[in-house]
Each structure stands twice: as C-alpha cells, then as structure tokens.
Design an enzyme around this catalytic site. Structure first.
Site, PDB file in Angstrom:
ATOM      1  N   ARG A 148     -18.112  68.220  18.286  1.00  0.00           N
ATOM      2  CA  ARG A 148     -19.206  67.479  18.938  1.00  0.00           C
ATOM      3  C   ARG A 148     -19.702  66.306  18.094  1.00  0.00           C
ATOM      4  O   ARG A 148     -20.589  65.561  18.506  1.00  0.00           O
ATOM      5  CB  ARG A 148     -20.392  68.408  19.234  1.00  0.00           C
ATOM      6  CG  ARG A 148     -20.077  69.495  20.221  1.00  0.00           C
ATOM      7  CD  ARG A 148     -21.329  70.291  20.585  1.00  0.00           C
ATOM      8  NE  ARG A 148     -20.953  71.606  21.080  1.00  0.00           N
ATOM      9  CZ  ARG A 148     -20.623  71.877  22.349  1.00  0.00           C
ATOM     10  NH1 ARG A 148     -20.644  70.936  23.257  1.00  0.00           N
ATOM     11  NH2 ARG A 148     -20.278  73.100  22.711  1.00  0.00           N
TER      12      ARG A 148
ATOM     13  N   ARG B  66     -29.114  76.881  31.532  1.00  0.00           N
ATOM     14  CA  ARG B  66     -27.980  76.870  30.620  1.00  0.00           C
ATOM     15  C   ARG B  66     -28.441  76.928  29.160  1.00  0.00           C
ATOM     16  O   ARG B  66     -29.164  76.039  28.709  1.00  0.00           O
ATOM     17  CB  ARG B  66     -27.260  75.534  30.860  1.00  0.00           C
ATOM     18  CG  ARG B  66     -26.177  75.212  29.896  1.00  0.00           C
ATOM     19  CD  ARG B  66     -25.745  73.755  30.042  1.00  0.00           C
ATOM     20  NE  ARG B  66     -24.613  73.521  29.181  1.00  0.00           N
ATOM     21  CZ  ARG B  66     -24.186  72.334  28.812  1.00  0.00           C
ATOM     22  NH1 ARG B  66     -24.778  71.246  29.248  1.00  0.00           N
ATOM     23  NH2 ARG B  66     -23.153  72.230  28.013  1.00  0.00           N
TER      24      ARG B  66
ATOM     25  N   SER C 152     -29.346  68.112  22.482  1.00  0.00           N
ATOM     26  CA  SER C 152     -29.189  68.859  21.226  1.00  0.00           C
ATOM     27  C   SER C 152     -28.755  67.901  20.114  1.00  0.00           C
ATOM     28  O   SER C 152     -28.256  66.804  20.386  1.00  0.00           O
ATOM     29  CB  SER C 152     -28.131  69.954  21.407  1.00  0.00           C
ATOM     30  OG  SER C 152     -26.861  69.376  21.646  1.00  0.00           O
TER      31      SER C 152
ATOM     32  N   TYR D  70     -30.792  73.917  24.901  1.00  0.00           N
ATOM     33  CA  TYR D  70     -31.123  72.783  25.773  1.00  0.00           C
ATOM     34  C   TYR D  70     -32.541  72.827  26.358  1.00  0.00           C
ATOM     35  O   TYR D  70     -32.939  71.905  27.069  1.00  0.00           O
ATOM     36  CB  TYR D  70     -30.092  72.693  26.911  1.00  0.00           C
ATOM     37  CG  TYR D  70     -28.679  72.440  26.396  1.00  0.00           C
ATOM     38  CD1 TYR D  70     -28.372  71.248  25.756  1.00  0.00           C
ATOM     39  CD2 TYR D  70     -27.680  73.393  26.537  1.00  0.00           C
ATOM     40  CE1 TYR D  70     -27.084  71.004  25.271  1.00  0.00           C
ATOM     41  CE2 TYR D  70     -26.395  73.163  26.053  1.00  0.00           C
ATOM     42  CZ  TYR D  70     -26.107  71.976  25.425  1.00  0.00           C
ATOM     43  OH  TYR D  70     -24.846  71.737  24.946  1.00  0.00           O
TER      44      TYR D  70
ATOM     45  N   ALA E 202     -19.970  66.948  27.706  1.00  0.00           N
ATOM     46  CA  ALA E 202     -18.773  67.107  26.875  1.00  0.00           C
ATOM     47  C   ALA E 202     -17.801  65.926  26.993  1.00  0.00           C
ATOM     48  O   ALA E 202     -16.969  65.721  26.097  1.00  0.00           O
ATOM     49  CB  ALA E 202     -18.064  68.403  27.239  1.00  0.00           C
TER      50      ALA E 202
ATOM     51  N   HIS F  37     -28.312  62.703  23.923  1.00  0.00           N
ATOM     52  CA  HIS F  37     -27.959  64.126  23.823  1.00  0.00           C
ATOM     53  C   HIS F  37     -29.210  64.922  23.532  1.00  0.00           C
ATOM     54  O   HIS F  37     -29.984  64.566  22.627  1.00  0.00           O
ATOM     55  CB  HIS F  37     -26.916  64.367  22.731  1.00  0.00           C
ATOM     56  CG  HIS F  37     -25.644  63.652  23.015  1.00  0.00           C
ATOM     57  ND1 HIS F  37     -24.792  64.054  24.007  1.00  0.00           N
ATOM     58  CD2 HIS F  37     -25.133  62.510  22.501  1.00  0.00           C
ATOM     59  CE1 HIS F  37     -23.782  63.191  24.076  1.00  0.00           C
ATOM     60  NE2 HIS F  37     -23.971  62.239  23.174  1.00  0.00           N
TER      61      HIS F  37
ATOM     62  N   ARG G 276     -23.981  70.874  15.157  1.00  0.00           N
ATOM     63  CA  ARG G 276     -23.198  71.850  15.917  1.00  0.00           C
ATOM     64  C   ARG G 276     -21.716  71.780  15.530  1.00  0.00           C
ATOM     65  O   ARG G 276     -21.373  71.275  14.473  1.00  0.00           O
ATOM     66  CB  ARG G 276     -23.440  71.613  17.419  1.00  0.00           C
ATOM     67  CG  ARG G 276     -24.925  71.762  17.778  1.00  0.00           C
ATOM     68  CD  ARG G 276     -25.185  71.536  19.249  1.00  0.00           C
ATOM     69  NE  ARG G 276     -24.526  72.543  20.071  1.00  0.00           N
ATOM     70  CZ  ARG G 276     -24.349  72.437  21.391  1.00  0.00           C
ATOM     71  NH1 ARG G 276     -24.817  71.359  22.029  1.00  0.00           N
ATOM     72  NH2 ARG G 276     -23.744  73.390  22.062  1.00  0.00           N
TER      73      ARG G 276
ATOM     74  N   ASP H  20     -14.199  52.962  28.665  1.00  0.00           N
ATOM     75  CA  ASP H  20     -13.718  51.727  29.293  1.00  0.00           C
ATOM     76  C   ASP H  20     -14.629  51.301  30.448  1.00  0.00           C
ATOM     77  O   ASP H  20     -14.840  50.098  30.663  1.00  0.00           O
ATOM     78  CB  ASP H  20     -12.280  51.903  29.801  1.00  0.00           C
ATOM     79  CG  ASP H  20     -11.263  51.976  28.671  1.00  0.00           C
ATOM     80  OD1 ASP H  20     -11.627  51.685  27.509  1.00  0.00           O
ATOM     81  OD2 ASP H  20     -10.102  52.329  28.942  1.00  0.00           O
TER      82      ASP H  20
ATOM     83  N   GLU I  94     -26.863  56.231  25.190  1.00  0.00           N
ATOM     84  CA  GLU I  94     -26.307  57.588  25.218  1.00  0.00           C
ATOM     85  C   GLU I  94     -27.378  58.559  24.716  1.00  0.00           C
ATOM     86  O   GLU I  94     -27.982  58.319  23.669  1.00  0.00           O
ATOM     87  CB  GLU I  94     -25.078  57.608  24.302  1.00  0.00           C
ATOM     88  CG  GLU I  94     -24.350  58.926  24.256  1.00  0.00           C
ATOM     89  CD  GLU I  94     -23.182  58.886  23.259  1.00  0.00           C
ATOM     90  OE1 GLU I  94     -22.454  57.874  23.189  1.00  0.00           O
ATOM     91  OE2 GLU I  94     -23.012  59.877  22.537  1.00  0.00           O
TER      92      GLU I  94
ATOM     93  N   PRO J 169     -21.198  66.503  33.098  1.00  0.00           N
ATOM     94  CA  PRO J 169     -20.851  67.882  33.428  1.00  0.00           C
ATOM     95  C   PRO J 169     -21.776  68.931  32.823  1.00  0.00           C
ATOM     96  O   PRO J 169     -22.204  68.804  31.679  1.00  0.00           O
ATOM     97  CB  PRO J 169     -19.430  68.037  32.879  1.00  0.00           C
ATOM     98  CG  PRO J 169     -19.233  66.916  31.929  1.00  0.00           C
ATOM     99  CD  PRO J 169     -20.106  65.807  32.420  1.00  0.00           C
ATOM    100  N   ASN J 170     -22.050  69.916  33.650  1.00  0.00           N
ATOM    101  CA  ASN J 170     -22.836  71.109  33.294  1.00  0.00           C
ATOM    102  C   ASN J 170     -24.335  70.846  33.159  1.00  0.00           C
ATOM    103  O   ASN J 170     -25.112  71.779  32.974  1.00  0.00           O
ATOM    104  CB  ASN J 170     -22.293  71.786  32.020  1.00  0.00           C
ATOM    105  CG  ASN J 170     -20.855  72.218  32.194  1.00  0.00           C
ATOM    106  OD1 ASN J 170     -20.554  72.945  33.138  1.00  0.00           O
ATOM    107  ND2 ASN J 170     -19.953  71.745  31.355  1.00  0.00           N
TER     108      ASN J 170
ATOM    109  N   ASN K 253     -26.401  60.840  29.696  1.00  0.00           N
ATOM    110  CA  ASN K 253     -25.955  62.006  28.927  1.00  0.00           C
ATOM    111  C   ASN K 253     -24.594  62.406  29.489  1.00  0.00           C
ATOM    112  O   ASN K 253     -24.517  63.017  30.553  1.00  0.00           O
ATOM    113  CB  ASN K 253     -26.953  63.163  29.044  1.00  0.00           C
ATOM    114  CG  ASN K 253     -26.549  64.337  28.161  1.00  0.00           C
ATOM    115  OD1 ASN K 253     -25.407  64.424  27.719  1.00  0.00           O
ATOM    116  ND2 ASN K 253     -27.485  65.230  27.911  1.00  0.00           N
TER     117      ASN K 253
ATOM    118  N   HIS L 247     -17.156  63.459  24.038  1.00  0.00           N
ATOM    119  CA  HIS L 247     -16.245  63.692  22.918  1.00  0.00           C
ATOM    120  C   HIS L 247     -14.781  63.443  23.283  1.00  0.00           C
ATOM    121  O   HIS L 247     -13.911  63.530  22.421  1.00  0.00           O
ATOM    122  CB  HIS L 247     -16.433  65.130  22.405  1.00  0.00           C
ATOM    123  CG  HIS L 247     -17.878  65.540  22.329  1.00  0.00           C
ATOM    124  ND1 HIS L 247     -18.769  64.893  21.508  1.00  0.00           N
ATOM    125  CD2 HIS L 247     -18.600  66.479  23.004  1.00  0.00           C
ATOM    126  CE1 HIS L 247     -19.983  65.443  21.663  1.00  0.00           C
ATOM    127  NE2 HIS L 247     -19.895  66.397  22.568  1.00  0.00           N
TER     128      HIS L 247
HETATM  129  C1  DQA Z   1     -24.888  67.478  25.208  1.00  0.00           C
HETATM  130  C2  DQA Z   1     -24.028  67.764  23.966  1.00  0.00           C
HETATM  131  C3  DQA Z   1     -22.560  67.934  24.346  1.00  0.00           C
HETATM  132  O1  DQA Z   1     -21.781  68.228  23.188  1.00  0.00           O
HETATM  133  C4  DQA Z   1     -22.396  69.075  25.334  1.00  0.00           C
HETATM  134  O2  DQA Z   1     -21.054  69.175  25.727  1.00  0.00           O
HETATM  135  C5  DQA Z   1     -23.297  68.935  26.501  1.00  0.00           C
HETATM  136  C6  DQA Z   1     -24.680  68.529  26.287  1.00  0.00           C
HETATM  137  C7  DQA Z   1     -26.383  67.427  24.869  1.00  0.00           C
HETATM  138  O3  DQA Z   1     -27.148  66.917  25.684  1.00  0.00           O
HETATM  139  O4  DQA Z   1     -26.807  67.933  23.819  1.00  0.00           O
HETATM  140  O5  DQA Z   1     -22.915  69.245  27.642  1.00  0.00           O
HETATM  141  O6  DQA Z   1     -24.518  66.204  25.729  1.00  0.00           O
END
Ligand code: DQA
Length: 142
Positions: free
Chosen positions: A111, A18, A102, A23, A77, A100, A107, A87, A98, A10-11, A74, A80
């Site tokens: 997170r 963003r 950031s 980022y 959110a 990330h 933070r 699963d 995985e 998401p996002n 990635n 978390h």
């Molecule tokens: C993220 C870190 C997450 O906490 C956040 O919700 C994101 C981006 C990152 O790539 O740093 O959407 O996954």
C-alpha cells in the site's frame, strides 16, 4: 455555482461496515452530507459517485473534464495498481486530489506506492474521513 466531484473506488461503498477499526464508522452518505454543508457558503456543490469498476471510474474522470473545478478521489486498491487510472487523470485538465482514509504508509508495503500520486495535485493520507473535507477546502482556496 462551482462543482466538485467526490469519487470513490472499489469497496468504499462498504464504508461504515468495512473494517471500522481502520476506516471508521462514517458512510459515503455521511461524507457527502458533511461536504455539501461545508461547501454551501462558498457557492459550491458536490456530486458523489462510487464504483467498484476501473473502467467506470475512468469514464467518470473523462466526463468530469470541463464540468468540475476539482475531483476528490479515493481510488481504493486501484491506487496501488492502476496505470489506466493514472493515464485517465493525465488526460484531463481538472485537478485531482488523492485521498486515503487510512495511513497507507503504516500498513502493508504493497500500500506504500501510489501509481496515481505523481499525476495528482496532492495527496491526503491517514486523516480519516476528514481528509475529504480538507481536500474540498483546498479547492476553495484557488
Ligand atoms: C484506502 C487505502 C487502500 O490501500 C485500500 O485498498 C482502500 C482504502 C484508504 O482510504 O485508506 O480500499 O484507499
């Protein structure tokens, strides 16, 4: 020809627009283009998918089993919160890294915990969008 799946939650479709101070300015297309070039000499290709919906991400993880040598994920959110994504990863044989962008540990405390990390092959955190390329290189070493 090997295949990796670049999966973003998401996002992350808003990458580039963003919170660029957190980022950076690269978009998902930029990341995919760089990864394609990086993998070419290894005879690997990358498919890139992004969704804001947990169930869609789960379906793609299931479908990736047997079809990809690795997933670079990635989860945004959902990292978390999502027992369902955890699963899904546990249910397949394809290894997941995985990523990330950031440094989540610098933070907010919400997170700091990842539901998914214990069932992933590893985690790359805080190295910007380069983290995706580093994850891809890990799969090339296998
Ligand atoms: C993220 C870190 C997450 O906490 C956040 O919700 C994101 C981006 C990152 O790539 O740093 O959407 O996954």
């Amino acid at each position: 020809m090997g295949k990796l799946l670049l999966l973003n939650g998401p996002n992350l479709n808003r990458l580039g627009k963003r919170e660029p101070d957190i980022y950076g300015s690269e978009t998902l297309d930029d990341i995919k283009r760089k990864m394609t070039a990086l993998l070419e000499p290894y005879q690997y290709q990358v498919d890139a998918k992004q969704s804001n919906h947990e169930g869609q991400l789960i379906d793609w993880i299931h479908e990736a089993d047997k079809n990809y040598q690795g997933i670079i994920f990635n989860p945004g959110a959902y990292t978390h919160t999502s027992i369902a994504l955890r699963d899904a990863i546990s249910s397949v044989d394809v290894p997941v890294i995985e990523v990330h962008i950031s440094n989540v540990h610098k933070r907010e405390t919400f997170r700091h915990n990842s539901m998914l990390a214990p069932v992933c092959e590893g985690q790359i955190v805080g190295l910007g969008t380069k983290g995706y390329q580093l994850a891809a290189m890990y799969f090339m070493k296998q």
